[in-house]
Design a protein around this motif. Structure first.
Motif, PDB file in Angstrom:
ATOM      1  N   TYR A  32       0.858  -1.044  -0.171  1.00  0.00           N
ATOM      2  CA  TYR A  32       0.109  -0.044   0.123  1.00  0.00           C
ATOM      3  C   TYR A  32       0.939   1.180   0.075  1.00  0.00           C
ATOM      4  O   TYR A  32       2.176   1.306   0.143  1.00  0.00           O
ATOM      5  N   ASN A  52       5.332   3.998  -1.643  1.00  0.00           N
ATOM      6  CA  ASN A  52       4.710   2.718  -1.685  1.00  0.00           C
ATOM      7  C   ASN A  52       5.514   1.937  -0.747  1.00  0.00           C
ATOM      8  O   ASN A  52       6.582   1.294  -0.827  1.00  0.00           O
ATOM      9  N   ARG A  98      -3.343   6.060  -4.005  1.00  0.00           N
ATOM     10  CA  ARG A  98      -3.531   5.018  -4.785  1.00  0.00           C
ATOM     11  C   ARG A  98      -2.269   4.681  -5.852  1.00  0.00           C
ATOM     12  O   ARG A  98      -2.200   3.363  -5.995  1.00  0.00           O
ATOM     13  N   SER A  99      -1.581   5.528  -6.183  1.00  0.00           N
ATOM     14  CA  SER A  99      -0.378   5.221  -6.999  1.00  0.00           C
ATOM     15  C   SER A  99       0.649   6.318  -6.458  1.00  0.00           C
ATOM     16  O   SER A  99       0.448   7.266  -6.308  1.00  0.00           O
ATOM     17  N   CYS A 104       1.953  11.360  -6.742  1.00  0.00           N
ATOM     18  CA  CYS A 104       1.076  10.940  -5.689  1.00  0.00           C
ATOM     19  C   CYS A 104      -0.475  10.992  -6.350  1.00  0.00           C
ATOM     20  O   CYS A 104      -0.987  12.042  -6.368  1.00  0.00           O
ATOM     21  N   TRP A 106      -4.147  10.454  -4.715  1.00  0.00           N
ATOM     22  CA  TRP A 106      -4.706  10.375  -3.381  1.00  0.00           C
ATOM     23  C   TRP A 106      -6.223   9.880  -3.479  1.00  0.00           C
ATOM     24  O   TRP A 106      -6.863   9.870  -4.336  1.00  0.00           O
ATOM     25  N   TYR A 107      -6.212   8.919  -2.142  1.00  0.00           N
ATOM     26  CA  TYR A 107      -7.509   8.836  -2.077  1.00  0.00           C
ATOM     27  C   TYR A 107      -8.146  10.187  -1.210  1.00  0.00           C
ATOM     28  O   TYR A 107      -7.563  11.004  -0.811  1.00  0.00           O
TER      29      TYR A 107
END
Length: 120
Positions: A32, A52, A98-99, A104, A106-107
């Motif tokens: 994650y 990550n 998310r990635s 970045c 973002w959620y």
């Protein structure tokens, strides 16, 4: 349920260093990503860095490259900040990402944050 708790903020003199911590829990995988962003009063959110946790890949925005270092260990994500300036004063937040591949992603997330104040 994913939980992220920031800590480590405080008052520091210009030129000093500070390490912020983000305690992560509730992730169902070891792969994650978590990032840091900040927001000062009256200013827009500024994304800083993300990592990550699974593969160690990182991303930094240009404004903090060379001064800030993101790292992870166990269930913690750290943001080590060197050469702090008064303009670094803000509330710092960690959030799931998310990635990390192309920056970045973002959620939608905003926790309590931790206040960083840099005196001149």
């Amino acid at each position: 349920e994913v939980q992220l708790v920031e800590s480590g903020g405080g008052l520091v003199q210009a030129g000093g260093s500070l390490r912020l911590s983000c305690a992560a829990s509730g992730f169902t995988t070891d792969y994650y990503a978590i990032g840091w962003f900040r927001q000062a009063p009256g200013k827009e959110r500024e994304d800083l860095s993300c990592i990550n946790v699974g593969d160690g890949s990182t991303y930094y925005t240009d404004s903090v490259k060379g001064r800030f270092t993101i790292s992870s260990a166990e269930n913690m994500v750290y943001l080590h900040m060197d050469g702090l300036k008064p303009e670094d004063s803000a509330v710092y937040y960690c959030a799931p990402v998310r990635s990390v591949i192309h920056g970045c992603v973002w959620y939608d997330w905003k926790g309590q944050g931790t206040q960083v104040t840099v005196s001149s």
